[in-house]
Design a protein around this motif. Structure first.
Motif, PDB file in Angstrom:
ATOM      1  N   ARG A  38      -7.435  -9.286  16.230  1.00 64.48           N
ATOM      2  CA  ARG A  38      -6.360 -10.277  16.191  1.00 64.48           C
ATOM      3  C   ARG A  38      -6.836 -11.579  15.564  1.00 64.48           C
ATOM      4  O   ARG A  38      -6.745 -12.651  16.169  1.00 64.48           O
ATOM      5  N   SER A  39      -7.347 -11.497  14.330  1.00 65.84           N
ATOM      6  CA  SER A  39      -7.749 -12.693  13.608  1.00 65.84           C
ATOM      7  C   SER A  39      -7.124 -12.655  12.218  1.00 65.84           C
ATOM      8  O   SER A  39      -6.461 -11.689  11.842  1.00 65.84           O
ATOM      9  N   PHE A  40      -7.335 -13.704  11.454  1.00 62.24           N
ATOM     10  CA  PHE A  40      -6.626 -13.919  10.196  1.00 62.24           C
ATOM     11  C   PHE A  40      -6.749 -12.763   9.203  1.00 62.24           C
ATOM     12  O   PHE A  40      -5.751 -12.178   8.793  1.00 62.24           O
ATOM     13  N   LEU A  41      -7.951 -12.430   8.790  1.00 62.28           N
ATOM     14  CA  LEU A  41      -8.132 -11.445   7.721  1.00 62.28           C
ATOM     15  C   LEU A  41      -7.682 -10.029   8.090  1.00 62.28           C
ATOM     16  O   LEU A  41      -6.943  -9.410   7.317  1.00 62.28           O
ATOM     17  N   PRO A  42      -8.065  -9.490   9.254  1.00 61.20           N
ATOM     18  CA  PRO A  42      -7.582  -8.147   9.582  1.00 61.20           C
ATOM     19  C   PRO A  42      -6.057  -8.080   9.676  1.00 61.20           C
ATOM     20  O   PRO A  42      -5.442  -7.109   9.219  1.00 61.20           O
ATOM     21  N   GLN A  43      -5.439  -9.092  10.231  1.00 56.21           N
ATOM     22  CA  GLN A  43      -3.985  -9.082  10.345  1.00 56.21           C
ATOM     23  C   GLN A  43      -3.306  -9.295   8.987  1.00 56.21           C
ATOM     24  O   GLN A  43      -2.217  -8.785   8.750  1.00 56.21           O
ATOM     25  N   LEU A  44      -3.952 -10.016   8.099  1.00 51.82           N
ATOM     26  CA  LEU A  44      -3.427 -10.171   6.740  1.00 51.82           C
ATOM     27  C   LEU A  44      -3.417  -8.821   6.027  1.00 51.82           C
ATOM     28  O   LEU A  44      -2.425  -8.449   5.388  1.00 51.82           O
ATOM     29  N   ILE A  45      -4.499  -8.077   6.160  1.00 48.93           N
ATOM     30  CA  ILE A  45      -4.588  -6.758   5.526  1.00 48.93           C
ATOM     31  C   ILE A  45      -3.577  -5.797   6.132  1.00 48.93           C
ATOM     32  O   ILE A  45      -2.836  -5.108   5.406  1.00 48.93           O
ATOM     33  N   VAL A  46      -3.512  -5.757   7.457  1.00 52.38           N
ATOM     34  CA  VAL A  46      -2.567  -4.870   8.143  1.00 52.38           C
ATOM     35  C   VAL A  46      -1.130  -5.256   7.779  1.00 52.38           C
ATOM     36  O   VAL A  46      -0.294  -4.398   7.517  1.00 52.38           O
ATOM     37  N   GLY A  47      -0.843  -6.546   7.751  1.00 52.36           N
ATOM     38  CA  GLY A  47       0.503  -7.011   7.405  1.00 52.36           C
ATOM     39  C   GLY A  47       0.890  -6.663   5.976  1.00 52.36           C
ATOM     40  O   GLY A  47       2.014  -6.240   5.708  1.00 52.36           O
ATOM     41  N   ALA A  48      -0.033  -6.831   5.039  1.00 52.91           N
ATOM     42  CA  ALA A  48       0.253  -6.499   3.636  1.00 52.91           C
ATOM     43  C   ALA A  48       0.484  -5.004   3.469  1.00 52.91           C
ATOM     44  O   ALA A  48       1.412  -4.584   2.765  1.00 52.91           O
ATOM     45  N   LEU A  49      -0.334  -4.189   4.122  1.00 58.19           N
ATOM     46  CA  LEU A  49      -0.138  -2.734   4.044  1.00 58.19           C
ATOM     47  C   LEU A  49       1.183  -2.322   4.691  1.00 58.19           C
ATOM     48  O   LEU A  49       1.905  -1.480   4.152  1.00 58.19           O
ATOM     49  N   GLY A  50       1.493  -2.916   5.827  1.00 56.22           N
ATOM     50  CA  GLY A  50       2.759  -2.616   6.498  1.00 56.22           C
ATOM     51  C   GLY A  50       3.963  -3.057   5.681  1.00 56.22           C
ATOM     52  O   GLY A  50       4.958  -2.322   5.572  1.00 56.22           O
ATOM     53  N   ALA A  51       3.887  -4.232   5.085  1.00 56.77           N
ATOM     54  CA  ALA A  51       4.991  -4.727   4.263  1.00 56.77           C
ATOM     55  C   ALA A  51       5.175  -3.853   3.023  1.00 56.77           C
ATOM     56  O   ALA A  51       6.304  -3.545   2.637  1.00 56.77           O
ATOM     57  N   ALA A  52       4.080  -3.441   2.398  1.00 53.43           N
ATOM     58  CA  ALA A  52       4.174  -2.543   1.244  1.00 53.43           C
ATOM     59  C   ALA A  52       4.806  -1.221   1.659  1.00 53.43           C
ATOM     60  O   ALA A  52       5.622  -0.641   0.923  1.00 53.43           O
ATOM     61  N   GLY A  53       4.457  -0.743   2.849  1.00 54.69           N
ATOM     62  CA  GLY A  53       5.070   0.482   3.372  1.00 54.69           C
ATOM     63  C   GLY A  53       6.556   0.322   3.606  1.00 54.69           C
ATOM     64  O   GLY A  53       7.337   1.233   3.316  1.00 54.69           O
ATOM     65  N   LEU A  54       6.965  -0.831   4.106  1.00 59.71           N
ATOM     66  CA  LEU A  54       8.395  -1.086   4.317  1.00 59.71           C
ATOM     67  C   LEU A  54       9.147  -1.146   2.995  1.00 59.71           C
ATOM     68  O   LEU A  54      10.267  -0.613   2.886  1.00 59.71           O
ATOM     69  N   ILE A  55       8.549  -1.775   2.000  1.00 59.97           N
ATOM     70  CA  ILE A  55       9.184  -1.837   0.681  1.00 59.97           C
ATOM     71  C   ILE A  55       9.321  -0.436   0.090  1.00 59.97           C
ATOM     72  O   ILE A  55      10.375  -0.060  -0.424  1.00 59.97           O
ATOM     73  N   ALA A  56       8.255   0.357   0.199  1.00 52.45           N
ATOM     74  CA  ALA A  56       8.290   1.730  -0.313  1.00 52.45           C
ATOM     75  C   ALA A  56       9.331   2.562   0.421  1.00 52.45           C
ATOM     76  O   ALA A  56      10.086   3.336  -0.206  1.00 52.45           O
ATOM     77  N   ALA A  57       9.417   2.419   1.743  1.00 50.75           N
ATOM     78  CA  ALA A  57      10.403   3.164   2.519  1.00 50.75           C
ATOM     79  C   ALA A  57      11.831   2.746   2.138  1.00 50.75           C
ATOM     80  O   ALA A  57      12.706   3.599   1.988  1.00 50.75           O
ATOM     81  N   TYR A  58      12.048   1.452   1.957  1.00 54.69           N
ATOM     82  CA  TYR A  58      13.366   0.980   1.537  1.00 54.69           C
ATOM     83  C   TYR A  58      13.757   1.558   0.182  1.00 54.69           C
ATOM     84  O   TYR A  58      14.881   2.011  -0.013  1.00 54.69           O
ATOM     85  N   ARG A  59      12.813   1.541  -0.751  1.00 53.95           N
ATOM     86  CA  ARG A  59      13.087   2.083  -2.073  1.00 53.95           C
ATOM     87  C   ARG A  59      13.403   3.576  -1.993  1.00 53.95           C
ATOM     88  O   ARG A  59      14.278   4.073  -2.689  1.00 53.95           O
ATOM     89  N   ARG A  60      12.664   4.300  -1.168  1.00 56.47           N
ATOM     90  CA  ARG A  60      12.862   5.734  -1.036  1.00 56.47           C
ATOM     91  C   ARG A  60      14.233   6.035  -0.433  1.00 56.47           C
ATOM     92  O   ARG A  60      14.929   6.937  -0.865  1.00 56.47           O
ATOM     93  N   LEU A  61      14.624   5.256   0.580  1.00 61.44           N
ATOM     94  CA  LEU A  61      15.898   5.501   1.244  1.00 61.44           C
ATOM     95  C   LEU A  61      17.102   5.038   0.430  1.00 61.44           C
ATOM     96  O   LEU A  61      18.183   5.611   0.547  1.00 61.44           O
ATOM     97  N   SER A  62      16.928   4.037  -0.405  1.00 62.07           N
ATOM     98  CA  SER A  62      18.059   3.511  -1.173  1.00 62.07           C
ATOM     99  C   SER A  62      18.223   4.183  -2.522  1.00 62.07           C
ATOM    100  O   SER A  62      19.192   3.922  -3.218  1.00 62.07           O
ATOM    101  N   ALA A  63      17.298   5.025  -2.901  1.00 57.38           N
ATOM    102  CA  ALA A  63      17.386   5.686  -4.218  1.00 57.38           C
ATOM    103  C   ALA A  63      18.294   6.892  -4.189  1.00 57.38           C
ATOM    104  O   ALA A  63      18.653   7.492  -3.284  1.00 57.38           O
TER     105      ALA A  63
END
Length: 81
Positions: free
Chosen positions: A56-81
């Motif tokens: 629960r510190s800056f860098l690990p949560q930044l990495i986890v957040g970026a990967l999670g956000a990229a996953g959400l964007i990919a899922a949105y694109r997949r579902l809306s296509a």
């Protein structure tokens, strides 16, 4: 010890910005913050189910957040296509 409210918003915004830049998504700052925070929560839950816990510190949560956000964007694109 967690990041705290304001640092979570900053990390969420950075994570969302990294993800939207990488995924070439056209979003605004509010969407970046939301994507980063929700992405971090979703990815932490998924990793927790696998027995992996990000510190629960800056860098690990930044990495986890970026990967999670990229996953959400990919899922949105997949579902809306």
């Amino acid at each position: 010890m967690g990041l705290g409210f304001f640092l979570s918003i900053i990390v969420g915004g950075l994570a969302g910005w990294i993800a939207t830049t990488y995924m070439k998504a056209n979003t605004g700052i509010i969407a970046n913050v939301i994507l980063g925070i929700v992405g971090a929560v979703v990815m932490n839950v998924i990793l927790g189910m696998l027995g992996i816990y990000a510190e629960r510190s800056f860098l690990p949560q930044l990495i986890v957040g970026a990967l999670g956000a990229a996953g959400l964007i990919a899922a949105y694109r997949r579902l809306s296509a």
